[in-house]
Design an enzyme around this catalytic site. Structure first.
Site, PDB file in Angstrom:
ATOM      1  N   CYS A   1       0.852  -1.195   0.000  1.00  0.00           N
ATOM      2  CA  CYS A   1       0.000   0.000   0.000  1.00  0.00           C
ATOM      3  C   CYS A   1       0.885   1.242   0.000  1.00  0.00           C
ATOM      4  O   CYS A   1       1.800   1.359   0.824  1.00  0.00           O
ATOM      5  CB  CYS A   1      -0.891  -0.028   1.239  1.00  0.00           C
ATOM      6  SG  CYS A   1      -1.916   1.440   1.408  1.00  0.00           S
TER       7      CYS A   1
ATOM      8  N   CYS B   1       0.602   2.967   3.548  1.00  0.00           N
ATOM      9  CA  CYS B   1       1.065   2.432   4.842  1.00  0.00           C
ATOM     10  C   CYS B   1       2.001   1.234   4.734  1.00  0.00           C
ATOM     11  O   CYS B   1       2.351   0.640   5.756  1.00  0.00           O
ATOM     12  CB  CYS B   1      -0.139   2.054   5.690  1.00  0.00           C
ATOM     13  SG  CYS B   1      -0.964   0.555   5.115  1.00  0.00           S
TER      14      CYS B   1
ATOM     15  N   CYS C   1      -7.537  -0.888   1.955  1.00  0.00           N
ATOM     16  CA  CYS C   1      -6.444  -1.439   2.748  1.00  0.00           C
ATOM     17  C   CYS C   1      -6.918  -1.729   4.173  1.00  0.00           C
ATOM     18  O   CYS C   1      -7.543  -0.888   4.817  1.00  0.00           O
ATOM     19  CB  CYS C   1      -5.301  -0.428   2.768  1.00  0.00           C
ATOM     20  SG  CYS C   1      -3.962  -0.861   3.885  1.00  0.00           S
TER      21      CYS C   1
ATOM     22  N   CYS D   1      -4.753   0.934   6.742  1.00  0.00           N
ATOM     23  CA  CYS D   1      -4.955   2.387   6.779  1.00  0.00           C
ATOM     24  C   CYS D   1      -6.314   2.802   6.231  1.00  0.00           C
ATOM     25  O   CYS D   1      -6.650   3.983   6.265  1.00  0.00           O
ATOM     26  CB  CYS D   1      -3.836   3.103   6.029  1.00  0.00           C
ATOM     27  SG  CYS D   1      -3.933   2.951   4.230  1.00  0.00           S
TER      28      CYS D   1
ATOM     29  N   CYS E   1      -9.086  -4.946  -9.488  1.00  0.00           N
ATOM     30  CA  CYS E   1      -8.693  -3.863 -10.391  1.00  0.00           C
ATOM     31  C   CYS E   1      -8.166  -2.718  -9.520  1.00  0.00           C
ATOM     32  O   CYS E   1      -8.939  -2.045  -8.845  1.00  0.00           O
ATOM     33  CB  CYS E   1      -9.925  -3.443 -11.193  1.00  0.00           C
ATOM     34  SG  CYS E   1      -9.561  -2.205 -12.421  1.00  0.00           S
TER      35      CYS E   1
HETATM   36 ZN   LIG Z   1      -2.681   1.048   3.606  1.00  0.00          ZN
END
Ligand SMILES: [Zn+2]
Length: 189
Positions: free
Chosen positions: A102, A105, A150, A153, A173
């Site tokens: 990510c 984070c 995510c 976060c 996607c």
């Molecule tokens: Zn994240």
């Protein structure tokens, strides 16, 4: 037939021609078991010495803190549920072995073995690292679709559809700007 399909998927994910000792052995894994094995063994795609975060260590920041931490384009996608223009992410062409984390984070989300070429212009994956995302229904285009974000976060990443390739039939996607790629060997991008 199943094996041929699996090889096709792995080939599309850019895994052909890699050193056999660099990656987990997948011979004998078929159908859904192949996806499970990729999920279970994801750490084998992680570069040596890289510390990654866990979905349990939640990261909560204010809007101002996110603005300082992210590029404007990443902020728009991750914190405002924006969508990047298709075909603009350099990660569309990324085929090296490694892990996608990510951009907000550093939580590991996908490995290179889960990626395939969907032809949509966004990085696409047929499965995810276990526990990486939460999902919810999204009615922005009138028809319901499944938004995912995510688990650490809460940053928006993309939508998951049911028109993906074997072995899962899923298409995750993902906006490329919401990801950071850590190659198993070489310098991060
Ligand atoms: Zn994240």
């Amino acid at each position: 037939m199943m094996r041929r399909t699996l090889l096709k998927v792995l080939g599309a994910a850019g895994l052909t021609g890699l050193a056999a000792d660099a990656l987990p052995q997948r011979s004998g894994a078929k159908g859904p078991a192949a996806a499970e094995e990729l999920q279970k063994n994801w750490k084998q795609f992680l570069a040596e010495g890289v510390a990654v975060s866990s979905p349990d260590e939640k990261l909560t920041l204010s809007k101002g803190e996110w603005r300082r931490r992210l590029s404007p384009a990443a902020y728009d996608v991750l914190r405002e549920e924006g969508t990047e223009r298709p075909g603009t992410s350099p990660l569309n062409a990324e085929k090296r072995p490694g892990v996608f984390v990510c951009a907000g984070c550093d939580l590991p989300l996908f490995t290179s073995a889960m990626k395939y070429e969907s032809g949509t212009g966004w990085p696409s994956f047929f499965t995810t690292i276990p526990g990486a995302f939460g999902t919810r229904r999204d009615f922005k285009l009138l028809l319901p679709r499944t938004e995912y974000h995510c688990a650490r976060c809460g940053g928006h990443h993309g939508h998951v559809f049911a028109d993906g390739p074997p072995p899962t039939g899923q298409r995750w996607c993902n906006n490329g700007v919401a990801l950071r790629f850590i190659p198993k060997a070489g310098n991060p991008v």
